[in-house]
Motif scaffolding. Structure first.
Motif, PDB file in Angstrom:
ATOM      1  N   PHE A  16      -0.789  13.705  -4.967  1.00  0.00           N
ATOM      2  CA  PHE A  16      -0.976  13.858  -3.536  1.00  0.00           C
ATOM      3  C   PHE A  16      -2.328  14.520  -3.254  1.00  0.00           C
ATOM      4  O   PHE A  16      -2.992  15.027  -4.153  1.00  0.00           O
ATOM      5  CB  PHE A  16       0.177  14.652  -2.904  1.00  0.00           C
ATOM      6  CG  PHE A  16       0.423  16.003  -3.512  1.00  0.00           C
ATOM      7  CD1 PHE A  16      -0.289  17.129  -3.107  1.00  0.00           C
ATOM      8  CD2 PHE A  16       1.399  16.173  -4.500  1.00  0.00           C
ATOM      9  CE1 PHE A  16      -0.064  18.376  -3.668  1.00  0.00           C
ATOM     10  CE2 PHE A  16       1.638  17.421  -5.070  1.00  0.00           C
ATOM     11  CZ  PHE A  16       0.911  18.525  -4.645  1.00  0.00           C
ATOM     12  N   SER A  17      -2.731  14.518  -1.997  1.00  0.00           N
ATOM     13  CA  SER A  17      -4.056  14.982  -1.610  1.00  0.00           C
ATOM     14  C   SER A  17      -4.226  16.490  -1.777  1.00  0.00           C
ATOM     15  O   SER A  17      -3.393  17.268  -1.340  1.00  0.00           O
ATOM     16  CB  SER A  17      -4.319  14.615  -0.143  1.00  0.00           C
ATOM     17  OG  SER A  17      -5.547  15.152   0.308  1.00  0.00           O
ATOM     18  N   LYS A  21      -7.016  10.222  -0.787  1.00  0.00           N
ATOM     19  CA  LYS A  21      -6.692   9.790   0.572  1.00  0.00           C
ATOM     20  C   LYS A  21      -5.291   9.184   0.650  1.00  0.00           C
ATOM     21  O   LYS A  21      -4.572   9.388   1.629  1.00  0.00           O
ATOM     22  CB  LYS A  21      -7.728   8.772   1.065  1.00  0.00           C
ATOM     23  CG  LYS A  21      -9.143   9.326   1.167  1.00  0.00           C
ATOM     24  CD  LYS A  21      -9.215  10.498   2.141  1.00  0.00           C
ATOM     25  CE  LYS A  21     -10.636  11.017   2.279  1.00  0.00           C
ATOM     26  NZ  LYS A  21     -10.709  12.187   3.188  1.00  0.00           N
ATOM     27  N   LYS A  22      -4.929   8.416  -0.365  1.00  0.00           N
ATOM     28  CA  LYS A  22      -3.626   7.764  -0.380  1.00  0.00           C
ATOM     29  C   LYS A  22      -2.796   8.270  -1.556  1.00  0.00           C
ATOM     30  O   LYS A  22      -3.340   8.604  -2.615  1.00  0.00           O
ATOM     31  CB  LYS A  22      -3.780   6.244  -0.484  1.00  0.00           C
ATOM     32  CG  LYS A  22      -4.427   5.605   0.734  1.00  0.00           C
ATOM     33  CD  LYS A  22      -4.461   4.085   0.590  1.00  0.00           C
ATOM     34  CE  LYS A  22      -5.068   3.435   1.827  1.00  0.00           C
ATOM     35  NZ  LYS A  22      -5.113   1.950   1.710  1.00  0.00           N
ATOM     36  N   LEU A  23      -1.506   8.318  -1.367  1.00  0.00           N
ATOM     37  CA  LEU A  23      -0.594   8.728  -2.427  1.00  0.00           C
ATOM     38  C   LEU A  23      -0.731   7.777  -3.610  1.00  0.00           C
ATOM     39  O   LEU A  23      -0.753   6.552  -3.438  1.00  0.00           O
ATOM     40  CB  LEU A  23       0.842   8.691  -1.883  1.00  0.00           C
ATOM     41  CG  LEU A  23       1.953   9.216  -2.789  1.00  0.00           C
ATOM     42  CD1 LEU A  23       1.810  10.711  -3.006  1.00  0.00           C
ATOM     43  CD2 LEU A  23       3.319   8.918  -2.152  1.00  0.00           C
ATOM     44  N   ARG A  24      -0.856   8.337  -4.814  1.00  0.00           N
ATOM     45  CA  ARG A  24      -0.923   7.515  -6.019  1.00  0.00           C
ATOM     46  C   ARG A  24       0.322   7.744  -6.856  1.00  0.00           C
ATOM     47  O   ARG A  24       0.720   8.889  -7.078  1.00  0.00           O
ATOM     48  CB  ARG A  24      -2.169   7.854  -6.847  1.00  0.00           C
ATOM     49  CG  ARG A  24      -3.466   7.379  -6.228  1.00  0.00           C
ATOM     50  CD  ARG A  24      -4.656   7.617  -7.147  1.00  0.00           C
ATOM     51  NE  ARG A  24      -4.529   6.874  -8.398  1.00  0.00           N
ATOM     52  CZ  ARG A  24      -5.446   6.908  -9.385  1.00  0.00           C
ATOM     53  NH1 ARG A  24      -6.548   7.660  -9.231  1.00  0.00           N
ATOM     54  NH2 ARG A  24      -5.282   6.212 -10.488  1.00  0.00           N
ATOM     55  N   ASN A  59       2.381  15.638   4.562  1.00  0.00           N
ATOM     56  CA  ASN A  59       3.096  14.371   4.748  1.00  0.00           C
ATOM     57  C   ASN A  59       3.346  13.670   3.427  1.00  0.00           C
ATOM     58  O   ASN A  59       4.414  13.081   3.207  1.00  0.00           O
ATOM     59  CB  ASN A  59       2.311  13.455   5.693  1.00  0.00           C
ATOM     60  CG  ASN A  59       2.357  13.929   7.137  1.00  0.00           C
ATOM     61  OD1 ASN A  59       3.263  14.659   7.522  1.00  0.00           O
ATOM     62  ND2 ASN A  59       1.392  13.511   7.936  1.00  0.00           N
ATOM     63  N   GLN A  60       2.364  13.714   2.531  1.00  0.00           N
ATOM     64  CA  GLN A  60       2.526  13.053   1.238  1.00  0.00           C
ATOM     65  C   GLN A  60       3.596  13.745   0.390  1.00  0.00           C
ATOM     66  O   GLN A  60       4.378  13.082  -0.295  1.00  0.00           O
ATOM     67  CB  GLN A  60       1.188  13.016   0.499  1.00  0.00           C
ATOM     68  CG  GLN A  60       0.203  12.027   1.106  1.00  0.00           C
ATOM     69  CD  GLN A  60      -1.127  12.014   0.383  1.00  0.00           C
ATOM     70  OE1 GLN A  60      -1.450  12.908  -0.411  1.00  0.00           O
ATOM     71  NE2 GLN A  60      -1.932  10.996   0.648  1.00  0.00           N
ATOM     72  N   TYR A 100       3.361  11.278  -9.368  1.00  0.00           N
ATOM     73  CA  TYR A 100       2.913  11.131  -7.984  1.00  0.00           C
ATOM     74  C   TYR A 100       1.756  12.099  -7.751  1.00  0.00           C
ATOM     75  O   TYR A 100       1.902  13.302  -7.959  1.00  0.00           O
ATOM     76  CB  TYR A 100       4.044  11.465  -7.005  1.00  0.00           C
ATOM     77  CG  TYR A 100       5.357  10.794  -7.347  1.00  0.00           C
ATOM     78  CD1 TYR A 100       5.757   9.622  -6.707  1.00  0.00           C
ATOM     79  CD2 TYR A 100       6.194  11.343  -8.334  1.00  0.00           C
ATOM     80  CE1 TYR A 100       6.959   9.005  -7.033  1.00  0.00           C
ATOM     81  CE2 TYR A 100       7.389  10.725  -8.663  1.00  0.00           C
ATOM     82  CZ  TYR A 100       7.770   9.556  -8.019  1.00  0.00           C
ATOM     83  OH  TYR A 100       8.961   8.949  -8.350  1.00  0.00           O
ATOM     84  N   GLU A 136       6.891  12.772   1.659  1.00  0.00           N
ATOM     85  CA  GLU A 136       7.164  11.397   1.235  1.00  0.00           C
ATOM     86  C   GLU A 136       7.655  11.359  -0.203  1.00  0.00           C
ATOM     87  O   GLU A 136       8.606  10.635  -0.537  1.00  0.00           O
ATOM     88  CB  GLU A 136       5.903  10.542   1.393  1.00  0.00           C
ATOM     89  CG  GLU A 136       6.107   9.076   1.047  1.00  0.00           C
ATOM     90  CD  GLU A 136       4.850   8.231   1.230  1.00  0.00           C
ATOM     91  OE1 GLU A 136       4.865   7.051   0.834  1.00  0.00           O
ATOM     92  OE2 GLU A 136       3.853   8.762   1.763  1.00  0.00           O
ATOM     93  N   LEU A 195      -2.293  15.734   5.796  1.00  0.00           N
ATOM     94  CA  LEU A 195      -2.155  14.652   4.827  1.00  0.00           C
ATOM     95  C   LEU A 195      -1.366  15.119   3.619  1.00  0.00           C
ATOM     96  O   LEU A 195      -0.433  14.435   3.163  1.00  0.00           O
ATOM     97  CB  LEU A 195      -3.538  14.157   4.398  1.00  0.00           C
ATOM     98  CG  LEU A 195      -3.568  13.028   3.365  1.00  0.00           C
ATOM     99  CD1 LEU A 195      -2.862  11.793   3.901  1.00  0.00           C
ATOM    100  CD2 LEU A 195      -5.016  12.697   2.980  1.00  0.00           C
TER     101      LEU A 195
END
Length: 238
Positions: A70-71, A55-58, A93-94, A68, A97, A90
């Motif tokens: 991503f989803s 769900k969130k960028l790690r 966008n990740q 990094y 980013e 999602l």
């Protein structure tokens, strides 16, 4: 020091261990390649890859490698299997980013047929500083995926087909991945491959591509890591 952003389909084992996720059992040659770059004084290595259901960028760092995650969308949005033919807002966008955070001097993509590869190439939008490695060409393979298999077998359904589909459905998915591959190759300036066939196919897709030989086939496939490193450094300073 030059920043290189790898776009991969899986994390290398040391990253997987640092994230406490399952180690991949494919693309082992990437580990050797990463180890060669990790301690190169002139290289700052960053690696990004999809992770199912994230769900969130790690982000993190292991050794000298920044990573990094991503989803990665799920099949039908719910099944615990990777959807390799669709993106999500999602994911897109990740990836944008990540590209903005790293601001790489060069983007190196492994796996031309994945939708995230195309998203990354477009987000970076610098074809002259983007290179892809060819380990196969889905855009040509899909046409032969079911060759010689009886139709009654192709349409046969089993429980294992729920996520993957039957062979006819798998062929359609492979074709779609091939379309992603074609668009990715059209959006990059450099291809690293191993055969004349690789060169013929990629230059047919993108006549403006710069093709570089850095792999050899002699009984078994082996990667000339020094050759690839040299090509990457050359591209950096073009």
């Amino acid at each position: 020091m030059k920043r290189i952003l790898w776009v991969c389909n899986v994390p290398i084992p040391k990253i997987a261990n640092d994230m406490k996720v399952k180690e991949p059992n494919i693309a082992g040659w990437l580990t050797g390649f990463a180890n060669s770059l990790e301690n190169a004084a002139e290289i700052d290595l960053h690696i990004c890859f999809p992770l199912l259901g994230l769900k969130k960028l790690r982000t993190g760092k292991v050794g000298n490698i920044h990573y990094y995650a991503f989803s990665q969308p799920k099949v039908f949005g719910i099944l615990p299997a990777e959807d390799q033919i669709n993106t999500s807002l999602l994911m897109e966008n990740q990836i944008r980013e990540i590209v903005g955070m790293v601001n790489p001097d060069i983007m190196h993509i492994f796996g031309t047929e994945y939708p995230h590869s195309l998203v990354a190439a477009k987000a970076f939008n610098r074809a002259d500083k983007t290179v892809v490695n060819i380990q196969g060409l889905t855009s040509y393979y899909w046409m032969h995926y079911n060759s010689g298999i009886p139709y009654k077998i192709l349409k046969k359904f089993s429980i294992s087909n729920i996520a993957r589909g039957n062979l006819l459905q798998q062929e359609k998915k492979l074709k779609k991945r091939g379309l992603f591959e074609i668009e990715t190759i059209k959006n990059v300036g450099h291809v690293i491959g191993r055969t004349d066939w690789d060169e013929a196919c990629t230059t047919q897709i993108n006549p403006e591509i710069n093709y570089h030989f850095a792999m050899n086939l002699s009984g078994i496939l082996f990667i000339t890591i020094v050759g690839i490193l040299t090509l990457v450094i050359d591209i950096l300073f073009l």
